[in-house]
Design an enzyme around this catalytic site. Structure first.
Site, PDB file in Angstrom:
ATOM      1  N   GLY A  77     -95.525  -3.787  34.003  1.00 11.95           N
ATOM      2  CA  GLY A  77     -96.923  -3.806  33.936  1.00 11.95           C
ATOM      3  C   GLY A  77     -97.756  -3.042  33.016  1.00 11.95           C
ATOM      4  NE  ARG A 137    -104.795  -1.735  39.213  1.00 13.74           N
ATOM      5  CZ  ARG A 137    -104.278  -2.151  40.288  1.00 13.74           C
ATOM      6  NH1 ARG A 137    -104.836  -2.058  41.438  1.00 13.74           N
ATOM      7  NH2 ARG A 137    -103.076  -2.912  40.370  1.00 13.74           N
ATOM      8  CE  LYS A 154     -98.448   1.385  37.424  1.00 10.65           C
ATOM      9  NZ  LYS A 154     -99.440   0.581  38.419  1.00 10.65           N
ATOM     10  N   GLY A 210     -96.375 -11.631  36.209  1.00 11.58           N
ATOM     11  CA  GLY A 210     -96.294 -11.089  37.768  1.00 11.58           C
ATOM     12  C   GLY A 210     -95.165 -10.692  38.286  1.00 11.58           C
TER      13      GLY A 210
END
Ligand code: UD1
Ligand code: CA
Length: 460
Positions: free
Chosen positions: A12, A16, A23, A79
């Site tokens: 992903g 955010r 991440k 997804g």
């Protein structure tokens, strides 16, 4: 063979986090987020660990090279369901239980994962999901049950008000019957709020196929914490710190203030050692027994023996410190410092690639770099090994029992023989034999009455 394989999702974007870095490469207690699920999968005895990468996948592969991990690519992030499908090739021919972990859920204990696996195997389920009960379920997927039976998982963004009120959430961790999950993944639809293929829809597919779906709820909901932004990163870091510090204390280490003690995962500290507030200990560091580490000290990648005292504000990097040494306050031991024992490295002393044999000491304001120092050597205040000529680094060798007067410079390469004495204020450019006195001071000139003949200001 355990008939157990793991897939860890890490493709992903991590939008955010608002970061240039992937991440799962952000760190908690010295290790990247992804290292935690990888370790958990290995502890559980997975025969194979496959990490699905995409966004910044090269950087992730690079960070984990040399570890026994397969990488599968998800070129487009469509997804979590699509992500698992991307691991199908890597798991071709595998039959058995498939553990699915998220790369951004670092606090899960292997005990909890063992319980999850035990439920799955006992119940012969097609899907077993690890859940948690949260007072504020926030943006987590909700577990929708009918009576005791799990029927669906609904994402917060797709949930109706009544579903949003459900407090049992999906941790993003599952065990699947591998054959079953890979048979239903290609049929998932992306008809939802995010237009993604949701792995969570496998639950409903199993229910429809008449296969068993089970849930296993975490005792400690904190383990479910998923990292999507830096607020959650800080929260997870704090929980990890509590775990590490608690274990240290149970192992016999005293912490004056566990709230402000920062010790990386994997650091070893012996019993009866004492850590003051504001201590940071990082990387592969080992500290022995009966040590005292005072406030504001930072220790990286170092080996420290028993009965060592590191006083306030000192920094120790990739160094080896023998038993009984006293370091600081405000000392800087840089890479390649090796103290063999009972050494004193005092305030404002810097060392680098320096080996000091037992009982040698530099108590104040000294630089020792690229040096080999024998036993019982005393460095006077303000000694400097001048190791760098602007192009190359050179070595200073000082044998046992040398006494160095204050404000001495050694112009390396230079060798000082054992039991010699260097007069204070000397600049030593030539080797000194054993048992000698060397000094290079210009004789002192004293002019009588100078101040009277050259007054600073004319007297009125
Ligand atoms: C997911 C779950 C949610 C659960 C939560 C737990 C889905 C649809 N939702 O939501 O029910 O409560 O985890 O933390 O599964 N990833 C990929 N490829 C993709 C998308 C995601 O590899 O195309 C990876 C991410 O890198 C991440 C993990 O899957 O490691 C979870 O993705 P994320 O987008 O964080 O899902 P959540 O919204 O947290
Ligand atoms: Ca997440």
């Amino acid at each position: 063979m355990n008939n157990l394989a793991a897939v860890i999702l890490a493709a992903g974007k991590g939008t955010r986090m608002k970061s240039q870095r992937a991440k799962v490469l952000h760190e908690i207690a010295g290790l990247p987020l992804l290292a935690y699920p990888v370790q958990a999968a290995k502890t559980l005895g997975c025969d194979k660990v496959c990490v699905v990468v995409g966004h910044q996948g090269e950087a992730i592969q690079q960070a984990f090279r040399g570890q026994d991990i397969d990488f599968a690519w998800q070129r487009e992030q469509l997804g979590t369901g699509h992500a698992l499908l991307c691991a199908a090739e890597s798991l071709a021919g595998f039959r058995g239980d498939l553990l699915l972990l998220c790369g951004d859920v670092p606090l899960l204990s292997s005990t909890s994962l063992e319980s999850l696996l035990a439920v799955h195997r006992r119940e012969k389920a097609a899907v077993t999901v690890l859940t948690a009960r949260l007072e504020d379920p926030g943006s987590y997927g909700r577990i929708i049950r009918q009576g005791e039976l799990v029927r669906r998982i609904v994402e917060a963004k797709d949930a109706k008000a009544a579903e949003l009120a459900v407090c049992e959430i999906n941790t993003g961790t599952y065990v699947f019957d591998a054959d079953f999950v890979f048979s239903v993944l290609p049929a998932l639809s992306c008809n939802n709020a995010q237009g993604e293929y949701y792995l969570t829809d496998v639950v409903e597919a199993a229910v429809k196929a008449g296969r068993k779906v089970c849930a296993c709820c975490l005792d400690d909901a904190n383990e479910a914490l998923g990292i999507n932004d830096r607020v959650q990163l800080a929260a997870a870091t704090s929980l990890m710190r509590q775990r590490i510090n608690q274990q240290l204390m149970l192992n016999g280490v005293s912490l004056l203030d566990p709230e402000t003690t920062y010790v990386d995962v994997g650091v070893e500290i012996g019993s009866d050692s004492l850590l003051y507030p504001g201590v940071i200990i990082r990387g592969k560091t080992r500290i022995g027994q009966h040590c005292v580490i005072e406030s504001g000290v930072q220790i990286d990648q170092s080996q420290i023996a028993d009965y060592v005292q590191v006083k306030k504000g000192s920094v120790v990097e990739a160094s080896i410190i023998g038993p009984g040494c006293k370091i600081g306050p405000m000392a800087h031991l840089r890479t390649g410092t090796e103290l063999l024992g009972d050494n004193k490295i005092g305030n404002f002393v810097e060392t680098k690639k320096a080996r000091l044999d037992q009982h040698s000491q530099a108590s104040h304001l000294t630089y020792i770099g690229d040096a080999e120092v024998g036993k019982n050597v005393n460095f006077g205040c303000g000694t400097i090994t001048c190791n760098y000529d602007g192009v190359n680094k050179h070595k200073t060798i000082i044998e046992d029992d040398v006494f160095i007067g204050s404000d001495t410079q050694f112009i390396a390469p230079v060798k000082i023989g054992r039991n010699s004495l260097i007069g204070a204020g000397s600049t030593i450019t030539n080797d000194v034999p054993p048992d000698a006195l060397a000094l290079s001071r210009t004789p002192q000139k004293t002019i009588d009455g100078w101040r009277l003949k050259h007054p600073l200001k004319k007297k009125e």
